[in-house]
Write a protein that holds these residues in place. Structure first.
Motif, PDB file in Angstrom:
ATOM      1  N   ALA A  98       0.828  -1.207   0.000  1.00 57.46           N
ATOM      2  CA  ALA A  98       0.000   0.000   0.000  1.00 57.46           C
ATOM      3  C   ALA A  98       0.863   1.257   0.000  1.00 57.46           C
ATOM      4  N   VAL A  99       1.912   1.251   0.819  1.00 60.07           N
ATOM      5  CA  VAL A  99       2.816   2.404   0.855  1.00 60.07           C
ATOM      6  C   VAL A  99       3.516   2.575  -0.487  1.00 60.07           C
ATOM      7  N   LEU A 100       3.959   1.445  -1.091  1.00 57.37           N
ATOM      8  CA  LEU A 100       4.627   1.508  -2.387  1.00 57.37           C
ATOM      9  C   LEU A 100       3.700   2.067  -3.452  1.00 57.37           C
ATOM     10  N   ALA A 101       2.431   1.621  -3.443  1.00 58.75           N
ATOM     11  CA  ALA A 101       1.457   2.132  -4.418  1.00 58.75           C
ATOM     12  C   ALA A 101       1.223   3.620  -4.223  1.00 58.75           C
ATOM     13  N   ALA A 102       1.176   4.076  -2.965  1.00 61.37           N
ATOM     14  CA  ALA A 102       0.972   5.501  -2.696  1.00 61.37           C
ATOM     15  C   ALA A 102       2.152   6.325  -3.208  1.00 61.37           C
ATOM     16  N   ILE A 103       3.368   5.793  -3.021  1.00 56.86           N
ATOM     17  CA  ILE A 103       4.553   6.509  -3.503  1.00 56.86           C
ATOM     18  C   ILE A 103       4.537   6.619  -5.028  1.00 56.86           C
ATOM     19  N   ILE A 104       4.170   5.507  -5.699  1.00 52.90           N
ATOM     20  CA  ILE A 104       4.118   5.519  -7.164  1.00 52.90           C
ATOM     21  C   ILE A 104       3.053   6.496  -7.653  1.00 52.90           C
ATOM     22  N   ALA A 105       1.880   6.490  -6.996  1.00 54.34           N
ATOM     23  CA  ALA A 105       0.808   7.408  -7.394  1.00 54.34           C
ATOM     24  C   ALA A 105       1.221   8.859  -7.194  1.00 54.34           C
ATOM     25  N   ALA A 106       1.881   9.135  -6.073  1.00 49.10           N
ATOM     26  CA  ALA A 106       2.331  10.504  -5.824  1.00 49.10           C
ATOM     27  C   ALA A 106       3.368  10.932  -6.848  1.00 49.10           C
ATOM     28  N   GLY A 107       4.248   9.988  -7.198  1.00 46.45           N
ATOM     29  CA  GLY A 107       5.259  10.304  -8.203  1.00 46.45           C
ATOM     30  C   GLY A 107       4.655  10.565  -9.572  1.00 46.45           C
ATOM     31  N   TYR A 108       3.521   9.887  -9.861  1.00 48.23           N
ATOM     32  CA  TYR A 108       2.854  10.102 -11.157  1.00 48.23           C
ATOM     33  C   TYR A 108       2.087  11.420 -11.172  1.00 48.23           C
ATOM     34  N   VAL A 114       8.126  16.966  -8.731  1.00 45.35           N
ATOM     35  CA  VAL A 114       9.345  16.174  -8.547  1.00 45.35           C
ATOM     36  C   VAL A 114      10.450  16.679  -9.464  1.00 45.35           C
ATOM     37  N   VAL A 115      10.108  16.934 -10.717  1.00 41.73           N
ATOM     38  CA  VAL A 115      11.108  17.415 -11.678  1.00 41.73           C
ATOM     39  C   VAL A 115      11.601  18.799 -11.294  1.00 41.73           C
ATOM     40  N   ARG A 116      10.704  19.627 -10.772  1.00 46.11           N
ATOM     41  CA  ARG A 116      11.132  20.972 -10.381  1.00 46.11           C
ATOM     42  C   ARG A 116      12.118  20.906  -9.226  1.00 46.11           C
ATOM     43  N   LEU A 117      11.858  19.998  -8.276  1.00 46.91           N
ATOM     44  CA  LEU A 117      12.752  19.879  -7.123  1.00 46.91           C
ATOM     45  C   LEU A 117      14.022  19.115  -7.457  1.00 46.91           C
ATOM     46  N   TRP A 118      13.918  18.154  -8.386  1.00 49.83           N
ATOM     47  CA  TRP A 118      15.077  17.347  -8.764  1.00 49.83           C
ATOM     48  C   TRP A 118      15.064  17.167 -10.280  1.00 49.83           C
ATOM     49  N   PRO A 119      15.633  18.096 -11.036  1.00 51.30           N
ATOM     50  CA  PRO A 119      15.581  18.073 -12.506  1.00 51.30           C
ATOM     51  C   PRO A 119      16.015  16.772 -13.162  1.00 51.30           C
ATOM     52  N   PRO A 120      17.025  16.021 -12.647  1.00 52.17           N
ATOM     53  CA  PRO A 120      17.388  14.760 -13.308  1.00 52.17           C
ATOM     54  C   PRO A 120      16.242  13.764 -13.425  1.00 52.17           C
ATOM     55  N   ALA A 121      15.188  13.939 -12.602  1.00 55.76           N
ATOM     56  CA  ALA A 121      14.054  13.012 -12.677  1.00 55.76           C
ATOM     57  C   ALA A 121      13.327  13.130 -14.009  1.00 55.76           C
ATOM     58  N   ALA A 122      13.489  14.235 -14.713  1.00 56.05           N
ATOM     59  CA  ALA A 122      12.821  14.409 -16.000  1.00 56.05           C
ATOM     60  C   ALA A 122      13.237  13.327 -16.992  1.00 56.05           C
ATOM     61  N   THR A 224      11.211  34.432 -14.554  1.00 56.48           N
ATOM     62  CA  THR A 224      11.098  33.065 -15.054  1.00 56.48           C
ATOM     63  C   THR A 224       9.810  32.443 -14.507  1.00 56.48           C
ATOM     64  N   PHE A 225       9.351  31.387 -15.177  1.00 59.84           N
ATOM     65  CA  PHE A 225       8.207  30.636 -14.674  1.00 59.84           C
ATOM     66  C   PHE A 225       8.689  29.768 -13.509  1.00 59.84           C
ATOM     67  N   ASP A 226       8.033  29.940 -12.359  1.00 55.16           N
ATOM     68  CA  ASP A 226       8.476  29.244 -11.146  1.00 55.16           C
ATOM     69  C   ASP A 226       7.904  27.833 -11.059  1.00 55.16           C
ATOM     70  N   GLY A 227       6.698  27.627 -11.523  1.00 53.52           N
ATOM     71  CA  GLY A 227       6.108  26.294 -11.482  1.00 53.52           C
ATOM     72  C   GLY A 227       5.405  25.986 -10.175  1.00 53.52           C
ATOM     73  N   ARG A 228       5.553  26.805  -9.158  1.00 50.34           N
ATOM     74  CA  ARG A 228       4.887  26.540  -7.877  1.00 50.34           C
ATOM     75  C   ARG A 228       3.640  27.412  -7.752  1.00 50.34           C
ATOM     76  N   ARG A 229       2.648  26.851  -7.063  1.00 48.33           N
ATOM     77  CA  ARG A 229       1.429  27.629  -6.826  1.00 48.33           C
ATOM     78  C   ARG A 229       0.877  27.262  -5.474  1.00 48.33           C
TER      79      ARG A 229
END
Length: 229
Positions: A98-108, A114-122, A224-229
């Motif tokens: 359940a925790v793994l599924a929640a992490i995957i869903a949050a990542g999706y 995620v990309v804004r905080l850690w660009p290599p994830a793109a 620049t466009f910040d991406g946060r709201r």
């Protein structure tokens, strides 16, 4: 004293007191043979009592033909699985999944964050077929201007402009990050500005305007466009 089984020649090291002054009938733990064992140099009549000895002879008493009971291997007994332990294991695995599924869903769902905080994830998202658009994709800054002005006798910095949707779909307008630059384009400070409206259709325009007090030392601004709201 040392006694030897007449049938299989298995040898046992015993204390004299184990046989006793009267002697006794003994049974070999290796082959099951029974015989009368008298104390050394003292034969006596055979009583009815039968004694079985299971001593482990010392290494020095072993001979090539001797076998000791300790050399036999026994398989550990297996017990039935504990239903409670099995239930707890299943609950633990269920919680982990359940925790793994929640992490995957949050990542999706939050992959843009995620990309804004850690660009290599793109690169990872692009590899798995989930490319992430950079903040402000499909939007274009235009008519941007900044100037220093005096308000209530104090120097202030005015920043304003427009954001045009140049794509073919509706777009969410992200917040803007304004960075004030001083001499040698060194950053002095930065802040965010919220455009209005936050959703625009193709061809529509959002605007932004912000006044910051104390514009001393500001020679240039970068938006620049910040991406946060």
């Amino acid at each position: 004293m040392i006694i030897t089984c007449p049938a299989c020649a298995t040898r046992y090291t015993l204390a004299d007191s184990a046989v006793g002054p009267q002697g006794r009938k003994v049974r070999c733990a290796q082959c099951g043979h029974m015989w009368w064992q008298a104390p050394e140099d003292d034969p006596v009549l055979h009583p009815d009592e039968v004694t079985e000895f299971h001593p482990v002879p010392p290494p020095s008493s072993k001979t090539p033909s001797s076998k000791t009971p300790s050399s036999r291997k026994t398989a550990p007994a297996t017990s039935a699985a504990d239903p409670g332990a099995r239930r707890r294991a299943l609950v633990g695995w269920g919680a982990f999944l359940a925790v793994l599924a929640a992490i995957i869903a949050a990542g999706y769902v939050g992959r843009a964050t995620v990309v804004r905080l850690w660009p290599p994830a793109a690169l990872f998202y692009e590899t798995v077929g989930l490319p992430v658009e950079p903040p402000g994709s499909g939007l274009q800054l235009q008519n941007v201007r900044s100037e220093q002005k005096t308000e209530e006798g104090k120097s202030a910095l005015l920043v304003e402009g427009q954001i045009l949707n140049v794509s073919e779909t509706a777009r969410t307008v992200p917040a803007l990050r304004v960075t004030a630059l001083g001499a040698d384009r060194q950053p002095l400070r930065n802040w965010t500005v919220e455009p209005v409206p936050t959703q625009i259709l193709p061809g529509e325009i959002a605007t932004f305007r912000d006044v910051q007090p104390d514009a001393a030392g500001v020679l240039e601004v970068m938006i620049t466009f910040d991406g946060r709201r």
